[in-house]
Design an enzyme around this catalytic site. Structure first.
Site, PDB file in Angstrom:
ATOM      1  N   THR A 181       0.796  -1.231   0.000  1.00 49.00           N
ATOM      2  CA  THR A 181       0.000   0.000   0.000  1.00 49.00           C
ATOM      3  C   THR A 181       0.826   1.277   0.000  1.00 49.00           C
ATOM      4  O   THR A 181       0.272   2.361  -0.186  1.00 49.00           O
ATOM      5  CB  THR A 181      -0.938   0.037   1.225  1.00 49.00           C
ATOM      6  OG1 THR A 181      -0.147  -0.031   2.421  1.00 49.00           O
ATOM      7  CG2 THR A 181      -1.917  -1.122   1.197  1.00 49.00           C
TER       8      THR A 181
ATOM      9  N   SER B 280      17.641  -5.571   3.935  1.00 49.71           N
ATOM     10  CA  SER B 280      18.029  -4.197   4.249  1.00 49.71           C
ATOM     11  C   SER B 280      19.538  -4.141   4.413  1.00 49.71           C
ATOM     12  O   SER B 280      20.156  -5.126   4.843  1.00 49.71           O
ATOM     13  CB  SER B 280      17.366  -3.734   5.546  1.00 49.71           C
ATOM     14  OG  SER B 280      17.917  -2.504   6.003  1.00 49.71           O
TER      15      SER B 280
ATOM     16  N   TYR C  86      15.550  -4.731  14.616  1.00 49.00           N
ATOM     17  CA  TYR C  86      15.209  -4.673  13.192  1.00 49.00           C
ATOM     18  C   TYR C  86      16.337  -5.258  12.344  1.00 49.00           C
ATOM     19  O   TYR C  86      16.095  -6.061  11.432  1.00 49.00           O
ATOM     20  CB  TYR C  86      14.946  -3.225  12.789  1.00 49.00           C
ATOM     21  CG  TYR C  86      14.668  -3.033  11.307  1.00 49.00           C
ATOM     22  CD1 TYR C  86      13.375  -3.172  10.798  1.00 49.00           C
ATOM     23  CD2 TYR C  86      15.690  -2.718  10.420  1.00 49.00           C
ATOM     24  CE1 TYR C  86      13.123  -2.994   9.447  1.00 49.00           C
ATOM     25  CE2 TYR C  86      15.443  -2.548   9.072  1.00 49.00           C
ATOM     26  CZ  TYR C  86      14.162  -2.684   8.586  1.00 49.00           C
ATOM     27  OH  TYR C  86      13.912  -2.509   7.239  1.00 49.00           O
TER      28      TYR C  86
END
Length: 250
Positions: free
Chosen positions: A16, A138, A151
């Site tokens: 989205t 990442s 993370y």
């Protein structure tokens, strides 16, 4: 624009906004039937309008296995097989060692690791032999970032999923690769950096550290994903493709 993905079925989780939205747009523009997921209905509705083409939105949280099942049920109602899965849904927030809570750990690992694992595993019955799976990693997975250890650990795990799954899936010739963006201009990044002038200042500083001299754009990450998903990458398997302006190489 080519039609590399004409008549292909593509699933993009977290579609989205940001990288997911840009990638879903790119797949749709090249002829794919695209399924996107997101947690907020209003964001899904806006994304469908923006993407155009043959796109179906399925509301769901990829950290919840029942929502993943609902996604693939929706795909199966329209198609017999899936050609590409882009397991992109993820997120994180800053928390330095000493301030990490169990909730922070659980939420980040559920979204970024558990969600990716079961998004791919539950796709297997529908995935076509010779299909392509792309995971969002990442640059933080290979480098240190202050207050971002949880993370970063999730993205290191995601990268290693690709290494191992190519062995599990070799008999079906399903390729699994990771695309690892660097600093990329997205709403999520702006929110992470505090928004407004604070976010701009942080991005300007980070851009000064990148050999390319700027932050990336979601469309640039999308181009890399489409390459990995395409027949042009037919002998590319298990790699981590950095799309970061050279940051991970210095």
């Amino acid at each position: 624009m080519t039609n590399r993905f004409n008549n292909k079925v593509v699933v993009v989780t977290g579609g989205t906004s940001g990288i997911g939205l840009a990638t879903a747009q790119a797949f749709a523009a090249e002829g794919a039937s695209v399924f996107i997921t997101g947690r907020r209905q209003e964001a899904l509705d806006a994304a469908v309008k923006r993407i155009g083409g043959r796109v179906t939105a399925v509301r769901g949280d990829m950290a919840k296995l029942a929502d993943i099942d609902r996604l693939y049920d929706a795909v199966q109602q329209q198609h017999a097989q899936i050609d590409v899965v882009f397991a992109n849904a993820g997120g994180g927030e800053f928390a330095p060692l000493g301030s990490i809570t169990e909730e922070h750990y659980q939420r980040t690992f559920d979204t970024n690791v558990k969600g990716v694992l079961f998004t791919v595993q539950k796709a297997l019955p529908l995935l076509k032999d010779g299909a392509s799976v792309i995971l969002t990693g990442s640059t933080t997975g290979i480098s240190g970032t202050p207050a971002f250890s949880v993370y970063s650990a999730t993205k290191a795990a995601v990268r290693n999923f690709a290494r191992n799954w190519i062995l599990d899936l070799k008999d079906r010739r399903i390729r699994v690769n990771a695309v690892s963006p660097g600093v990329t201009e997205t709403a999520g990044l702006n929110e992470l950096f505090g928004g407004g002038e604070q976010a701009k200042g942080t991005k300007d500083y980070l851009a000064s550290l990148i050999p390319a001299g700027r932050v990336g754009q979601p469309e640039e990450i999308a181009k890399a994903v489409l390459f990995l998903a395409s027949d042009e990458a037919s002998f590319v398997n298990g790699v981590e493709l950095f799309v970061d302006g050279g940051q991970a190489q210095i």
